[in-house]
Design a protein around this motif. Structure first.
Motif, PDB file in Angstrom:
ATOM      1  N   TYR A 109      53.017  39.734  40.360  1.00 17.84           N
ATOM      2  CA  TYR A 109      52.264  38.914  39.427  1.00 17.84           C
ATOM      3  C   TYR A 109      51.073  38.465  39.865  1.00 17.84           C
ATOM      4  O   TYR A 109      50.943  37.585  40.667  1.00 17.84           O
ATOM      5  CB  TYR A 109      53.301  37.936  38.917  1.00 17.84           C
ATOM      6  N   ARG A 111      48.399  36.983  38.088  1.00 17.81           N
ATOM      7  CA  ARG A 111      47.755  35.757  37.433  1.00 17.81           C
ATOM      8  C   ARG A 111      48.123  34.575  38.111  1.00 17.81           C
ATOM      9  O   ARG A 111      49.501  34.303  38.332  1.00 17.81           O
ATOM     10  CB  ARG A 111      48.057  35.624  35.938  1.00 17.81           C
ATOM     11  N   ASP A 113      46.634  31.598  36.843  1.00 18.64           N
ATOM     12  CA  ASP A 113      46.353  30.542  35.865  1.00 18.64           C
ATOM     13  C   ASP A 113      47.451  30.260  34.921  1.00 18.64           C
ATOM     14  O   ASP A 113      47.363  29.350  34.178  1.00 18.64           O
ATOM     15  CB  ASP A 113      44.978  30.693  35.143  1.00 18.64           C
ATOM     16  N   LYS A 114      48.465  30.959  35.177  1.00 19.26           N
ATOM     17  CA  LYS A 114      49.728  31.061  34.124  1.00 19.26           C
ATOM     18  C   LYS A 114      51.022  31.410  35.107  1.00 19.26           C
ATOM     19  O   LYS A 114      51.066  32.416  35.490  1.00 19.26           O
ATOM     20  CB  LYS A 114      49.435  32.015  32.978  1.00 19.26           C
ATOM     21  N   SER A 117      54.867  34.817  31.217  1.00 23.82           N
ATOM     22  CA  SER A 117      54.244  36.160  30.964  1.00 23.82           C
ATOM     23  C   SER A 117      55.214  36.801  30.050  1.00 23.82           C
ATOM     24  O   SER A 117      56.291  36.524  30.009  1.00 23.82           O
ATOM     25  CB  SER A 117      53.948  37.007  32.191  1.00 23.82           C
ATOM     26  N   THR A 121      52.490  41.222  30.623  1.00 23.33           N
ATOM     27  CA  THR A 121      51.142  41.125  30.966  1.00 23.33           C
ATOM     28  C   THR A 121      50.944  40.230  32.199  1.00 23.33           C
ATOM     29  O   THR A 121      51.694  39.380  32.646  1.00 23.33           O
ATOM     30  CB  THR A 121      50.463  40.211  29.866  1.00 23.33           C
ATOM     31  N   GLY A 122      49.740  40.376  33.005  1.00 21.33           N
ATOM     32  CA  GLY A 122      49.661  39.879  34.290  1.00 21.33           C
ATOM     33  C   GLY A 122      50.303  40.498  35.493  1.00 21.33           C
ATOM     34  O   GLY A 122      50.098  40.074  36.523  1.00 21.33           O
ATOM     35  N   GLU A 124      50.961  43.869  38.004  1.00 17.55           N
ATOM     36  CA  GLU A 124      50.229  45.162  38.452  1.00 17.55           C
ATOM     37  C   GLU A 124      51.023  45.793  39.272  1.00 17.55           C
ATOM     38  O   GLU A 124      52.078  45.260  40.168  1.00 17.55           O
ATOM     39  CB  GLU A 124      48.983  44.308  39.229  1.00 17.55           C
TER      40      GLU A 124
END
Length: 296
Positions: A109, A111, A113-114, A117, A121-122, A124
């Motif tokens: 994961y 991200r 900033d959040k 998900s 999303t976020g 990879e």
């Protein structure tokens, strides 16, 4: 907490903060992707991990359905980040998934900033590989079992074929991280790794021991007449001591369960720590006392 029971995958539990944990399991609707929930709040913080970029198995057009098949096994864990200055250092969340197609995928994961998900999303993909043979005959390439070492350093997979897949979870280069090891014994159903990470046990037509680095055969457990379907090592003394520390402050009834252990001497505890348990199709469970795996 609602779960999707139409699959063969066990959940993966990651103890987090005190009295909190994360649990990963197949998605509520589509077993080709995974969900990660927070406990005890039962809040789904990551939904459909792995869904991005692929079509559901329920798509009306068979040619567009996910080619990975359903998730057969998964493991959620955390690793230290490469940037110690980051506020999230040491807390990068990763998810390892083994699929019906025989492929294994490691995701992270990315991200910061959040913390939640949806639809992957976020997330990879670090690497994606297929070690086990692919054939349409009896789904022989399907990953039947996956196990990750206690320190999250590597993972092993088995299938109905004669291969054992080894995956270095600390390496991002798929050509280096993933290695197939050929054995002379197809038809494997389960695998376990000793707490020290040096030895693994594979359940197939019989039980077999291998060294985890080179997959050198170490021994055969011949007892069950109809094949083995489950295998597990006893917890080592060092790991048991660590668990006792991690459970400090838990409910009293959990501590009371260790009364029997307190009645045993150190020698008996050391002997039981070398046990290996195997379950077979013949409805029998065998307990084996193994030699010590400690370096002399």
């Amino acid at each position: 907490m609602d779960v999707n029971a139409l699959n063969y995958c066990r959940f993966s539990l990651l103890p987090d903060k005190q009295d909190q944990a994360l649990v990963a399991l197949p998605n509520l609707v589509d077993s080709t992707s995974a969900d990660i929930w927070a406990l005890p709040s039962c809040e789904r913080i990551h939904a459909a991990v792995g869904q991005a970029g692929k079509t559901s198995i329920f798509n009306s057009d068979p040619t567009e359905r996910s080619k990975t098949g359903i998730i057969m096994s998964l493991h959620v864990f955390k690793v230290a980040q490469d940037t110690p200055s980051s506020s999230k250092a040491g807390n990068e969340l990763r998810l390892l998934c083994a699929y019906e197609s025989g492929s294994v995928t490691l995701r992270k994961y990315a991200r910061v900033d959040k913390v939640t998900s949806v639809e992957g999303t976020g997330w990879e993909t670090i690497w994606d590989t297929k070690v086990h043979a692919e054939t349409t005959i009896l789904n022989i390439g399907t990953v039947m079992a996956m196990r990750v070492s206690r320190n999250n350093g590597f993972a092993l997979t088995v299938s109905a074929d004669h291969l054992i897949g080894r995956y270095d979870l600390t390496d991002t280069d798929v050509n280096i991280a993933c290695t197939p090891h050929r054995t002379k014994h197809p038809g494997n159903a389960a695998i376990a790794i000793h707490d020290d990470g040096r030895v693994c046990a594979v359940a197939g037509w019989d039980g077999r021991l291998y060294g985890t680095r080179t997959m050198k055969p170490l021994g055969t457990l011949k007892y069950h007449k109809l094949g083995c379907q489950a295998v597990e090592f006893a917890r080592s003394l060092d790991a048991s001591a660590t668990d006792d520390v991690n459970l400090d402050g838990a409910e009293d009834n959990l501590k009371n369960n260790s009364d029997d252990d307190e009645d045993m001497g150190q020698g008996e505890k050391a002997e039981r720590a070398r046990w290996l348990v195997v379950g077979g199709k013949d409805n029998r469970v065998s307990i084996w006392s193994l030699m010590s795996f400690a370096r002399s």
